[in-house]
Structures are given as structure tokens and as C-alpha cells.
Design an enzyme around this catalytic site. Sequence first.
Site, short mmCIF file in Angstrom:
data_model
loop_
_atom_site.label_atom_id
_atom_site.label_comp_id
_atom_site.label_asym_id
_atom_site.label_seq_id
_atom_site.Cartn_x
_atom_site.Cartn_y
_atom_site.Cartn_z
N CYS A 88 52.92 33.71 52.62
CA CYS A 88 53.43 33.76 51.25
C CYS A 88 54.50 34.83 51.12
O CYS A 88 54.28 35.99 51.50
CB CYS A 88 52.29 34.03 50.28
N GLY A 137 51.61 20.14 50.88
CA GLY A 137 51.37 20.99 49.74
C GLY A 137 51.89 20.41 48.45
O GLY A 137 51.20 19.69 47.74
N LYS A 187 47.56 31.02 58.68
CA LYS A 187 48.70 30.23 58.21
C LYS A 187 49.91 31.15 58.18
O LYS A 187 49.90 32.17 57.48
CB LYS A 187 48.43 29.64 56.83
#
Length: 326
Positions: A96, A229, A135
Amino acid sequence: MPVNQTYQFCVAPLMDGTDRHCRYFHRLLSKRARLYTEMITADAAIHGERDYLLGFDESEHPVALQLGGSEPEKLTEAATIGEGFGYDEINMNVGCPSDRVQSGAFGACLMKTPDLVADCVAAMKTAVGIPVTVKCRLGVDDQDPEESLFGFVEKVAAAGCEIFIVHARKAWLQGLSPKENRTIPPLDYDLVRRLKKARPDLTVVLNGGIETINDGCALAAEFDGVMLGRAAYGTPYMLASVDAAMFGETASAPSREEVVRAMSDYVKRAFAAGVRPHSVTRHMLGLYHGAPGARAWRRFLSENASAARATILDEALEIMRAREPA
């Protein structure tokens, strides 16, 4: 029934997206997709309202808890809590790019500190018996993607991580917003292919830019799985084709109306427990995307976002039925 531990098809963790209501909805559409929570910081898992943050319905399995953090001790405590709640996997967020995540020294900026990520993974793996996965991105800022990705995976795999979900883009921590980081840095599937070829012992799941189930099927043949996503969240009915297309299931996919009816029952139970209907229905705006009446469906749910009526989906379904030809 044993939990499906394959990674053939995953629905990505999305901030302000894949909460427990969203995951319940997605599970009605696919019995086999692997689901992920929103990123939850280690501090929140330790000190926050755990039932609210970590609770989930048993139907959601297989479901993974994604954690954000960079302190091995805190991540280990949070992972232990997650395992206690019954999650099937602990996933560490190293992808992120948001400012809030950077200020907390976790997310994509951890691509610069693979030794620290390795320490975090090693600590969590000593504490839990479920898979600990990562991730990540290809790299960040001016890093050479091949050097950063391969070097990162080498060190983190040596710490015991066997499963990597790779968003096939770099992240630019300065100059691009989180939204721009999802589209502007170019995709490099070939680099992830080279990683899989170099490390056949690892499970490598491809993420980034996959828009359709057909694309996912084609790419899954080259990797150990794919993760969708925004496409899955925005057009959720595509998930109804996952079980047949990706897993060879022969059972009929649920119709949109069947899903709405099941979600109406869920909304009524949630409403009785004090949950606003909009907290559930906001995840369903795209259910009729591409189908007749999609605009009317979205308009009704949007215009009634503040409505405190447990029957809201029954009403929406009546509107859809009224549009059907006689």
C-alpha cells in the site's frame, strides 16, 4: 469440509472495501474464491474493538487477515489474535502506497527494508500455525524492479515465507496518489513470470490490472493464482463465474435475484444487531453492472443510503422486477 488452501483465485484486500459485509456478499457469489480483509494495523488488532474489526461469518472461509505493521513483536501478537479468531492466513501488507501507511512505516515503503520484513515474517511464523504470506510491489521509487523484487523475495523467503502475492507495478511514494499508483506505473507481468520461473518452489500469485475472469483464467495458467481487486469490487457479479471457470465446478451459478434475497436476509439480521443497511448495501451497487436496470438499481440504493429500513433490498428487488418485460 477442509478449507480450500489454494490461491488460484483471490479477491484483493481493499481499504474501505472488503469488510465483513462485503466478504459475506462475495462468498454468496463464489464458494471457492479466497477472500481478504481490509488492511488492519497491528496496533488496531491488539488495542481496538476486536469483534468489530476481526469478526467474520463462518461462511467466509477461506479468508485471510491482512495486517499492516513493521514491528515484529506487534505483528506477532496481532497474528496470534487473528489465528485465534479463525483466519486461514495472515497476510503482511508490503504494497500500500498511501501517505497514512508511509507515516506508519509500513506498506510499500517496506520494499526498501527486506531484512525488516524478513524479521517480521520469521517472528509471525514462530507464533502461528497458519500460512504467513506477503503482498508486495515490484519495488518503489527509483529502485530497479528486477533487483528490488528478486532481492526482496530472496530474503523474505529465507525467513520462511512461501507465498507471495505480487502487484506487478512499482509504487511511487512521492508524486503519485494511491489511486494513481494503481494505474500509472506500468504493469510488468514478465518480471513476475521470471520470478516464478526462478523460484518454482514458491507460490506466486499475480495481482494488478486483471479486469475479467477470462483474463484471470489465462494468467492463472502461468502462475499459482491471480488476485482481482477493483474489477471484482466494482462488478461483483463476475465472481459468480469464478467457480466454474477457475475451479471446474458444475453447480449452477446463483442468479442476481437469489443473491439479493440472501443479502436481504443478511441485512435484516445485521439491522437487528444495530448495523445500518447502507453499511451492507454500499458494496452491492455494481451487482447489476452490464444488466438491464443497472442504473435504476444504483440510483435506488444511493438515494436511500441513509434509510434505516431493513427491507431496503426487498424494495430494490421490487423495482428491478417492475422493469422486467411482461
